[in-house]
Design an enzyme around this catalytic site. Sequence first.
Site, mmCIF file in Angstrom:
data_model
loop_
_atom_site.group_PDB
_atom_site.id
_atom_site.type_symbol
_atom_site.label_atom_id
_atom_site.label_comp_id
_atom_site.label_asym_id
_atom_site.label_seq_id
_atom_site.Cartn_x
_atom_site.Cartn_y
_atom_site.Cartn_z
ATOM 1 N N ASP A 18 0.802 -1.222 0.000
ATOM 2 C CA ASP A 18 0.000 0.000 0.000
ATOM 3 C C ASP A 18 0.835 1.271 0.000
ATOM 4 O OD1 ASP A 18 -2.233 -1.669 0.118
ATOM 5 O OD2 ASP A 18 -2.128 -1.746 2.303
ATOM 6 N N GLU A 19 1.989 1.220 -0.618
ATOM 7 C CA GLU A 19 2.885 2.385 -0.641
ATOM 8 C C GLU A 19 2.427 3.430 -1.658
ATOM 9 O OE1 GLU A 19 3.841 -0.756 -1.149
ATOM 10 O OE2 GLU A 19 5.402 -1.314 0.287
ATOM 11 N N LYS A 21 1.810 2.128 -5.061
ATOM 12 C CA LYS A 21 2.324 1.555 -6.318
ATOM 13 C C LYS A 21 1.392 1.878 -7.479
ATOM 14 C CE LYS A 21 2.235 -2.547 -4.342
ATOM 15 N NZ LYS A 21 2.004 -2.222 -2.914
ATOM 16 N N GLY A 22 0.073 1.765 -7.206
ATOM 17 C CA GLY A 22 -0.918 1.989 -8.264
ATOM 18 C C GLY A 22 -0.775 3.383 -8.850
ATOM 19 N N GLY A 45 -4.735 -4.214 -3.864
ATOM 20 C CA GLY A 45 -5.668 -3.116 -4.099
ATOM 21 C C GLY A 45 -4.853 -1.895 -4.444
ATOM 22 N N HIS A 46 -4.806 -1.556 -5.730
ATOM 23 C CA HIS A 46 -3.986 -0.444 -6.192
ATOM 24 C C HIS A 46 -4.901 0.700 -6.606
ATOM 25 C CE1 HIS A 46 -0.516 -3.452 -7.248
ATOM 26 N NE2 HIS A 46 -0.875 -3.487 -5.989
ATOM 27 N N GLN A 229 1.511 -6.492 -3.371
ATOM 28 C CA GLN A 229 2.019 -6.707 -2.028
ATOM 29 C C GLN A 229 3.363 -5.970 -1.948
ATOM 30 O OE1 GLN A 229 0.672 -9.814 -3.714
ATOM 31 N NE2 GLN A 229 -1.096 -8.672 -3.025
ATOM 32 N N ALA A 304 -7.524 -0.986 0.958
ATOM 33 C CA ALA A 304 -8.289 -0.782 -0.285
ATOM 34 C C ALA A 304 -9.115 -2.019 -0.626
ATOM 35 C CB ALA A 304 -7.331 -0.453 -1.430
ATOM 36 N N ARG A 310 -5.214 0.299 8.669
ATOM 37 C CA ARG A 310 -3.815 -0.102 8.543
ATOM 38 C C ARG A 310 -3.064 0.319 9.798
ATOM 39 N NH1 ARG A 310 -3.628 2.490 2.536
ATOM 40 N NH2 ARG A 310 -4.536 0.760 1.388
ATOM 41 N N LYS A 336 3.280 10.053 -0.176
ATOM 42 C CA LYS A 336 2.501 10.519 0.967
ATOM 43 C C LYS A 336 3.287 11.425 1.907
ATOM 44 C CE LYS A 336 -1.205 7.874 1.714
ATOM 45 N NZ LYS A 336 -2.160 6.789 1.983
HETATM 46 P P1 GDP Z 1 -0.809 0.351 -3.498
HETATM 47 O O1 GDP Z 1 -1.455 -0.920 -3.044
HETATM 48 O O2 GDP Z 1 0.669 0.372 -3.244
HETATM 49 O O3 GDP Z 1 -1.152 0.720 -4.907
HETATM 50 O O4 GDP Z 1 -1.406 1.519 -2.570
HETATM 51 P P2 GDP Z 1 -2.958 1.692 -2.141
HETATM 52 O O5 GDP Z 1 -3.714 2.177 -3.311
HETATM 53 O O6 GDP Z 1 -3.453 0.483 -1.438
HETATM 54 O O7 GDP Z 1 -2.821 2.803 -1.014
HETATM 55 C C1 GDP Z 1 -2.224 4.041 -1.264
HETATM 56 C C2 GDP Z 1 -3.276 5.140 -1.000
HETATM 57 O O8 GDP Z 1 -2.611 6.386 -0.870
HETATM 58 C C3 GDP Z 1 -4.255 5.314 -2.130
HETATM 59 O O9 GDP Z 1 -5.511 5.668 -1.598
HETATM 60 C C4 GDP Z 1 -3.678 6.450 -2.950
HETATM 61 O O10 GDP Z 1 -4.678 7.195 -3.653
HETATM 62 C C5 GDP Z 1 -3.081 7.297 -1.870
HETATM 63 N N1 GDP Z 1 -1.874 8.051 -2.264
HETATM 64 C C6 GDP Z 1 -0.870 7.689 -3.110
HETATM 65 N N2 GDP Z 1 0.093 8.616 -3.121
HETATM 66 C C7 GDP Z 1 -0.295 9.588 -2.256
HETATM 67 C C8 GDP Z 1 0.306 10.797 -1.799
HETATM 68 O O11 GDP Z 1 1.405 11.165 -2.176
HETATM 69 N N3 GDP Z 1 -0.382 11.519 -0.862
HETATM 70 C C9 GDP Z 1 -1.598 11.143 -0.401
HETATM 71 N N4 GDP Z 1 -2.194 11.904 0.506
HETATM 72 N N5 GDP Z 1 -2.207 10.000 -0.809
HETATM 73 C C10 GDP Z 1 -1.547 9.237 -1.717
HETATM 74 P P1 IMO Z 2 -1.095 -4.218 -2.288
HETATM 75 O O1 IMO Z 2 -0.649 -4.775 -3.618
HETATM 76 C C1 IMO Z 2 -1.047 -4.739 2.050
HETATM 77 C C2 IMO Z 2 -1.261 -8.831 3.535
HETATM 78 C C3 IMO Z 2 -2.488 -9.271 4.289
HETATM 79 C C4 IMO Z 2 -1.870 -10.284 5.227
HETATM 80 C C5 IMO Z 2 -0.815 -10.960 4.358
HETATM 81 C C6 IMO Z 2 -1.271 -12.259 3.706
HETATM 82 O O2 IMO Z 2 -2.340 -3.446 -2.329
HETATM 83 O O3 IMO Z 2 0.042 -3.483 -1.634
HETATM 84 P P2 IMO Z 2 -2.921 -12.829 1.710
HETATM 85 O O4 IMO Z 2 -4.380 -12.570 1.541
HETATM 86 O O5 IMO Z 2 -2.068 -12.239 0.636
HETATM 87 O O6 IMO Z 2 -2.598 -14.289 1.940
HETATM 88 O O7 IMO Z 2 -2.529 -12.092 3.093
HETATM 89 O O8 IMO Z 2 -0.493 -10.012 3.343
HETATM 90 N N1 IMO Z 2 -1.515 -8.273 2.193
HETATM 91 C C7 IMO Z 2 -1.394 -6.981 1.890
HETATM 92 N N2 IMO Z 2 -1.123 -5.919 2.667
HETATM 93 N N3 IMO Z 2 -1.212 -4.560 0.731
HETATM 94 C C8 IMO Z 2 -1.454 -5.616 -0.077
HETATM 95 O O9 IMO Z 2 -1.458 -5.536 -1.427
HETATM 96 C C9 IMO Z 2 -1.604 -6.894 0.509
HETATM 97 N N4 IMO Z 2 -1.877 -8.126 0.026
HETATM 98 C C10 IMO Z 2 -1.793 -8.963 1.058
HETATM 99 O O10 IMO Z 2 -3.067 -8.192 4.993
HETATM 100 O O11 IMO Z 2 -1.193 -9.633 6.281
HETATM 101 MG MG MG Z 3 -2.955 -1.564 -1.785
#
Ligand code: GDP
Ligand code: IMO
Ligand code: MG
Length: 439
Positions: A18-19, A21-22, A45-46, A229, A304, A310, A336
Amino acid sequence: MGLTKMGNVIILGSQWGDEGKGKIVDLFSDRFDIVARYQGGHNAGHTVFIGDKKFVLKLIPSGILRPGKQAVIGNGLVIDPAALLSEIDALEAAGVPVTGRLLISNRAHVLFPAHRMMEKMSEARPGRISIGTTSRGIGPCYEDKIARRGICVADLLNRDFFRAQYDSVMAEKVAIAKALGIYEELDLPAIRAGYEGFAERIRPLVRDTAWFLNQAIRDGRSVLFEGAQSTMLDIDHGTYPFVTSSNASAGGACTGTGVPPTRIQGVLGVSKAYITRVGGGPFPTEALDARGERIRARGKEFGAVTGRPRRCGWFDAPLLRYTAAINGFDSIVVTKLDVLDEFDSIPVCVGYRNAAGDVLDMPPTVAEIAALRPVYECLPGWQSSTFGISSYDELPLKAREYLAFLERQTGVEVGCISTGPERNQTIVRAGSRFEQLVG
Ligand code: GDP
Ligand code: IMO
Ligand code: MG
């Protein structure tokens, strides 16, 4: 051997997911011809914001949002066809054409409802360590793949083989589930018929994607590999067993697509300016106080996929040094940054200690990681808004000093900074390795 165009790049997470990446993949996918996912499934979830539209990509590479780009679901993924088809339908309903641009590997593995049932064996049985998974059946599907009884996409398309294999694999699962008391009523013949229907819908998208990608690279087309992940959730290099069941780190891009390492020119890590984790497992810099709550609220840190809050904490430089070593990051994106705008001081973990002294490596067991005591340095906060800033020079001095500190502590260039969820809320450092790779 034909011509190889420079510039196939992996973008992957350097923490626990959840850094952002999307957002980053979507933003830079316009510089590439093809975007390929290499592992995971619909546990990912991107999130991508384009204007007032929000997209959450789970199985389909974020590059699909760029008109004209091709998207590939590589052999390293596990695919729940119902989830995939509903994602395709939702994208097409939102005006994003998918058919004709998305290719699915014939070697990717197929996830069934029984995999979700089997996940209860690891998550809910007394005496087992609960991982806090996304409950999507990801782990049990990979288990079947590794145990050499899985059903891959090519098998699904071969009706006679599929029927026999499905009946045999499911009979085993039912027997185990009944014996362990985790059985839930599954109408196996109806599910099988449903999957035969799914097979016909995905058939036109199925290819030998390893062949396709290698051919495309030979023809001079460029590929962006999108991780899901993240490194600390990697089955081999993460905080085992609190990990996912695939290789999220850079090596996974090769095994999960069939593109060899000699065809990949760069690896970019995505890191938050702080750190989060969803699910169980050790987390040395977790902030269990009001400041952790503040990060969660400001950063909207809720899953997401599952909506779970989180866990939030401070930037962990030793962890990033570790993930930089595993992946060979050329540069990192710090996302972020804006979430830290209000803090008057910002702790950064610069080292680990335990009862015996300094710990320089990443310990292999959760017990040892849980026993780590982070050593913090506190940096002054900038206490002004960085939200949406798109030029490095406009960042407050203390924010630039924070980023410079992260660079010194991790030994990795911060080549890109994200200051908001939208595409234009991004800074690319002029002259950086990052700019060379995606510019
Ligand atoms: P991913 O799984 O690595 O793609 O990340 P997620 O989508 O799960 O979570 C990242 C969240 O942070 C999303 O809701 C993005 O819209 C949001 N986001 C990404 N970059 C930034 C940023 O620089 N600032 C803020 N405030 N939100 C961001
Ligand atoms: P993105 O791509 C954050 C975590 C789950 C759990 C562990 C194992 O959006 O960054 P699983 O269902 O994969 O067997 O769960 O990994 N996990 C994630 N945490 N972002 C994700 O994906 C994750 N996908 C799995 O919460 O701790
Ligand atoms: Mg995510």
